[in-house]
Design a protein around this motif. Structure first.
Motif, PDB file in Angstrom:
ATOM      1  N   VAL A  91      31.620  46.345  33.371  1.00 46.11           N
ATOM      2  CA  VAL A  91      32.546  45.203  33.358  1.00 46.11           C
ATOM      3  C   VAL A  91      32.838  44.797  31.920  1.00 46.11           C
ATOM      4  O   VAL A  91      34.000  44.590  31.548  1.00 46.11           O
ATOM      5  N   PHE A  92      31.802  44.714  31.095  1.00 45.11           N
ATOM      6  CA  PHE A  92      31.995  44.320  29.698  1.00 45.11           C
ATOM      7  C   PHE A  92      32.918  45.315  28.983  1.00 45.11           C
ATOM      8  O   PHE A  92      33.791  44.918  28.225  1.00 45.11           O
ATOM      9  N   GLN A  93      32.701  46.591  29.215  1.00 50.45           N
ATOM     10  CA  GLN A  93      33.547  47.606  28.578  1.00 50.45           C
ATOM     11  C   GLN A  93      35.001  47.453  29.026  1.00 50.45           C
ATOM     12  O   GLN A  93      35.921  47.590  28.222  1.00 50.45           O
ATOM     13  N   ALA A  94      35.207  47.170  30.298  1.00 49.90           N
ATOM     14  CA  ALA A  94      36.559  47.026  30.832  1.00 49.90           C
ATOM     15  C   ALA A  94      37.252  45.774  30.304  1.00 49.90           C
ATOM     16  O   ALA A  94      38.482  45.716  30.274  1.00 49.90           O
ATOM     17  N   LEU A  95      36.479  44.783  29.887  1.00 49.71           N
ATOM     18  CA  LEU A  95      37.054  43.525  29.392  1.00 49.71           C
ATOM     19  C   LEU A  95      37.176  43.486  27.869  1.00 49.71           C
ATOM     20  O   LEU A  95      37.724  42.521  27.330  1.00 49.71           O
ATOM     21  N   ARG A  96      36.672  44.493  27.191  1.00 49.08           N
ATOM     22  CA  ARG A  96      36.724  44.501  25.713  1.00 49.08           C
ATOM     23  C   ARG A  96      38.147  44.271  25.239  1.00 49.08           C
ATOM     24  O   ARG A  96      39.106  44.664  25.868  1.00 49.08           O
ATOM     25  N   SER A 113      41.424  39.426  37.075  1.00 43.69           N
ATOM     26  CA  SER A 113      40.493  40.013  38.048  1.00 43.69           C
ATOM     27  C   SER A 113      41.100  41.248  38.704  1.00 43.69           C
ATOM     28  O   SER A 113      40.404  42.224  38.969  1.00 43.69           O
ATOM     29  N   THR A 114      42.401  41.205  38.957  1.00 46.23           N
ATOM     30  CA  THR A 114      43.084  42.355  39.572  1.00 46.23           C
ATOM     31  C   THR A 114      43.077  43.546  38.621  1.00 46.23           C
ATOM     32  O   THR A 114      42.791  44.677  39.031  1.00 46.23           O
ATOM     33  N   GLU A 115      43.386  43.305  37.354  1.00 44.01           N
ATOM     34  CA  GLU A 115      43.356  44.391  36.365  1.00 44.01           C
ATOM     35  C   GLU A 115      41.939  44.945  36.216  1.00 44.01           C
ATOM     36  O   GLU A 115      41.749  46.165  36.100  1.00 44.01           O
ATOM     37  N   LEU A 116      40.957  44.070  36.238  1.00 42.73           N
ATOM     38  CA  LEU A 116      39.565  44.504  36.143  1.00 42.73           C
ATOM     39  C   LEU A 116      39.211  45.409  37.321  1.00 42.73           C
ATOM     40  O   LEU A 116      38.582  46.455  37.144  1.00 42.73           O
ATOM     41  N   ALA A 117      39.628  45.021  38.518  1.00 40.36           N
ATOM     42  CA  ALA A 117      39.369  45.835  39.710  1.00 40.36           C
ATOM     43  C   ALA A 117      39.964  47.227  39.536  1.00 40.36           C
ATOM     44  O   ALA A 117      39.312  48.237  39.849  1.00 40.36           O
ATOM     45  N   GLU A 118      41.185  47.299  39.024  1.00 41.10           N
ATOM     46  CA  GLU A 118      41.836  48.596  38.811  1.00 41.10           C
ATOM     47  C   GLU A 118      41.087  49.423  37.780  1.00 41.10           C
ATOM     48  O   GLU A 118      40.874  50.618  37.962  1.00 41.10           O
ATOM     49  N   ARG A 119      40.668  48.803  36.692  1.00 43.11           N
ATOM     50  CA  ARG A 119      39.959  49.521  35.626  1.00 43.11           C
ATOM     51  C   ARG A 119      38.614  50.059  36.088  1.00 43.11           C
ATOM     52  O   ARG A 119      38.163  51.106  35.631  1.00 43.11           O
ATOM     53  N   LEU A 120      37.963  49.318  36.987  1.00 48.34           N
ATOM     54  CA  LEU A 120      36.642  49.722  37.475  1.00 48.34           C
ATOM     55  C   LEU A 120      36.708  50.583  38.726  1.00 48.34           C
ATOM     56  O   LEU A 120      35.703  51.164  39.128  1.00 48.34           O
ATOM     57  N   GLY A 121      37.877  50.615  39.361  1.00 46.15           N
ATOM     58  CA  GLY A 121      37.996  51.377  40.602  1.00 46.15           C
ATOM     59  C   GLY A 121      37.275  50.714  41.758  1.00 46.15           C
ATOM     60  O   GLY A 121      36.692  51.387  42.601  1.00 46.15           O
ATOM     61  N   VAL A 122      37.291  49.365  41.780  1.00 46.63           N
ATOM     62  CA  VAL A 122      36.648  48.610  42.857  1.00 46.63           C
ATOM     63  C   VAL A 122      37.695  47.712  43.510  1.00 46.63           C
ATOM     64  O   VAL A 122      38.818  47.592  43.022  1.00 46.63           O
ATOM     65  N   THR A 123      37.320  47.056  44.590  1.00 47.64           N
ATOM     66  CA  THR A 123      38.241  46.151  45.265  1.00 47.64           C
ATOM     67  C   THR A 123      38.406  44.862  44.453  1.00 47.64           C
ATOM     68  O   THR A 123      37.557  44.514  43.625  1.00 47.64           O
ATOM     69  N   LYS A 124      39.485  44.145  44.736  1.00 43.76           N
ATOM     70  CA  LYS A 124      39.705  42.851  44.076  1.00 43.76           C
ATOM     71  C   LYS A 124      38.575  41.893  44.430  1.00 43.76           C
ATOM     72  O   LYS A 124      38.148  41.084  43.598  1.00 43.76           O
ATOM     73  N   GLN A 125      38.094  41.984  45.658  1.00 43.34           N
ATOM     74  CA  GLN A 125      37.003  41.117  46.100  1.00 43.34           C
ATOM     75  C   GLN A 125      35.733  41.400  45.284  1.00 43.34           C
ATOM     76  O   GLN A 125      35.066  40.472  44.817  1.00 43.34           O
ATOM     77  N   ARG A 183      48.039  32.924  36.850  1.00 45.76           N
ATOM     78  CA  ARG A 183      47.036  33.953  36.544  1.00 45.76           C
ATOM     79  C   ARG A 183      46.066  33.463  35.485  1.00 45.76           C
ATOM     80  O   ARG A 183      46.413  32.664  34.622  1.00 45.76           O
ATOM     81  N   ARG A 184      44.845  33.944  35.609  1.00 46.72           N
ATOM     82  CA  ARG A 184      43.798  33.610  34.641  1.00 46.72           C
ATOM     83  C   ARG A 184      43.317  34.912  34.007  1.00 46.72           C
ATOM     84  O   ARG A 184      43.232  35.948  34.660  1.00 46.72           O
ATOM     85  N   LEU A 185      42.985  34.837  32.752  1.00 48.05           N
ATOM     86  CA  LEU A 185      42.470  35.973  32.015  1.00 48.05           C
ATOM     87  C   LEU A 185      40.957  35.839  31.930  1.00 48.05           C
ATOM     88  O   LEU A 185      40.442  34.772  31.608  1.00 48.05           O
ATOM     89  N   VAL A 186      40.253  36.897  32.228  1.00 48.16           N
ATOM     90  CA  VAL A 186      38.794  36.920  32.114  1.00 48.16           C
ATOM     91  C   VAL A 186      38.468  37.521  30.756  1.00 48.16           C
ATOM     92  O   VAL A 186      38.907  38.638  30.444  1.00 48.16           O
ATOM     93  N   ILE A 187      37.731  36.776  29.948  1.00 49.33           N
ATOM     94  CA  ILE A 187      37.373  37.259  28.616  1.00 49.33           C
ATOM     95  C   ILE A 187      35.855  37.187  28.425  1.00 49.33           C
ATOM     96  O   ILE A 187      35.164  36.424  29.103  1.00 49.33           O
ATOM     97  N   LEU A 188      35.374  37.984  27.501  1.00 45.78           N
ATOM     98  CA  LEU A 188      33.949  38.000  27.183  1.00 45.78           C
ATOM     99  C   LEU A 188      33.596  36.820  26.293  1.00 45.78           C
ATOM    100  O   LEU A 188      34.374  36.426  25.430  1.00 45.78           O
ATOM    101  N   THR A 189      32.409  36.281  26.500  1.00 40.55           N
ATOM    102  CA  THR A 189      31.903  35.212  25.645  1.00 40.55           C
ATOM    103  C   THR A 189      31.090  35.834  24.507  1.00 40.55           C
ATOM    104  O   THR A 189      30.811  37.037  24.489  1.00 40.55           O
ATOM    105  N   ASP A 190      30.699  34.990  23.570  1.00 36.59           N
ATOM    106  CA  ASP A 190      29.836  35.456  22.474  1.00 36.59           C
ATOM    107  C   ASP A 190      28.529  36.025  23.030  1.00 36.59           C
ATOM    108  O   ASP A 190      27.989  36.984  22.472  1.00 36.59           O
ATOM    109  N   LYS A 191      28.037  35.445  24.112  1.00 29.52           N
ATOM    110  CA  LYS A 191      26.801  35.926  24.736  1.00 29.52           C
ATOM    111  C   LYS A 191      26.976  37.375  25.202  1.00 29.52           C
ATOM    112  O   LYS A 191      26.083  38.205  25.014  1.00 29.52           O
ATOM    113  N   ALA A 192      28.124  37.699  25.782  1.00 28.36           N
ATOM    114  CA  ALA A 192      28.394  39.067  26.216  1.00 28.36           C
ATOM    115  C   ALA A 192      28.523  40.003  25.020  1.00 28.36           C
ATOM    116  O   ALA A 192      28.026  41.139  25.050  1.00 28.36           O
TER     117      ALA A 192
END
Length: 155
Positions: free
Chosen positions: A44-49, A55-67, A93-102
């Motif tokens: 997930v972290f690699q896909a969000l770099r 969330s939809t784009e993340l699902a596509e990048r990971l090859g998983v369902t939107k759920q 739409r909301r963008l999922v981004i990595l935090t400093d912790k990630a």
């Protein structure tokens, strides 16, 4: 006498090697203070770099369902590794981004992977490990060309 692994199916050998490396990786990352993460979170972290993803784009990048993507995002958000921000294009739409912790985790994980690869090079031989990398790269390119499939997260 030949090693029985020499007669084992290639897919099993590849999977076993991956499993052994991941087990060492998890052990070292946990020792570095990241007991709450699993290898799937790293995918997930690699896909969000970079700029992040919906969330939809993340699902596509990971090859998983939107759920499944939504569940991973919710879990990581509750742990402080990602946050949702308004999408720069506006709308709902909301963008999922990595935090400093990630980002800190990714730095530690990268150091662990480099150390593990260095250990393998020391045990296996640098030239042999380079040859293995080249052959695996050739195998992957022969099978997939430039259309690499997503590396599905492993829970």
């Amino acid at each position: 006498m030949t090693d029985p692994l020499a007669r084992t199916e290639l897919t099993f050998l590849l999977g076993l090697a991956f499993q052994l490396v991941v087990a060492d990786f998890v052990q070292e990352v946990e020792a570095a203070g990241y007991r709450d993460l699993r290898p799937a979170h790293g995918a997930v972290f690699q896909a969000l770099r970079g700029a992040g993803a919906t969330s939809t784009e993340l699902a596509e990048r990971l090859g998983v369902t939107k759920q499944a993507s939504g569940q991973m995002v919710g879990d990581l958000e509750s742990r402080g590794y990602v946050r949702r921000v308004p999408h720069p294009d506006g709308g709902r739409r909301r963008l999922v981004i990595l935090t400093d912790k990630a980002m800190q985790h990714m730095s530690v994980a990268g150091q662990v992977l480099a150390r593990l690869e260095g250990d393998l090079a020391a045990k296996f031989g640098g030239a042999e490990l380079a040859a293995l990398r080249a052959e695996l790269t050739r195998l992957i390119r022969t099978m997939a060309g430039d259309a690499l499939p997503p590396l599905r997260p492993v829970w």
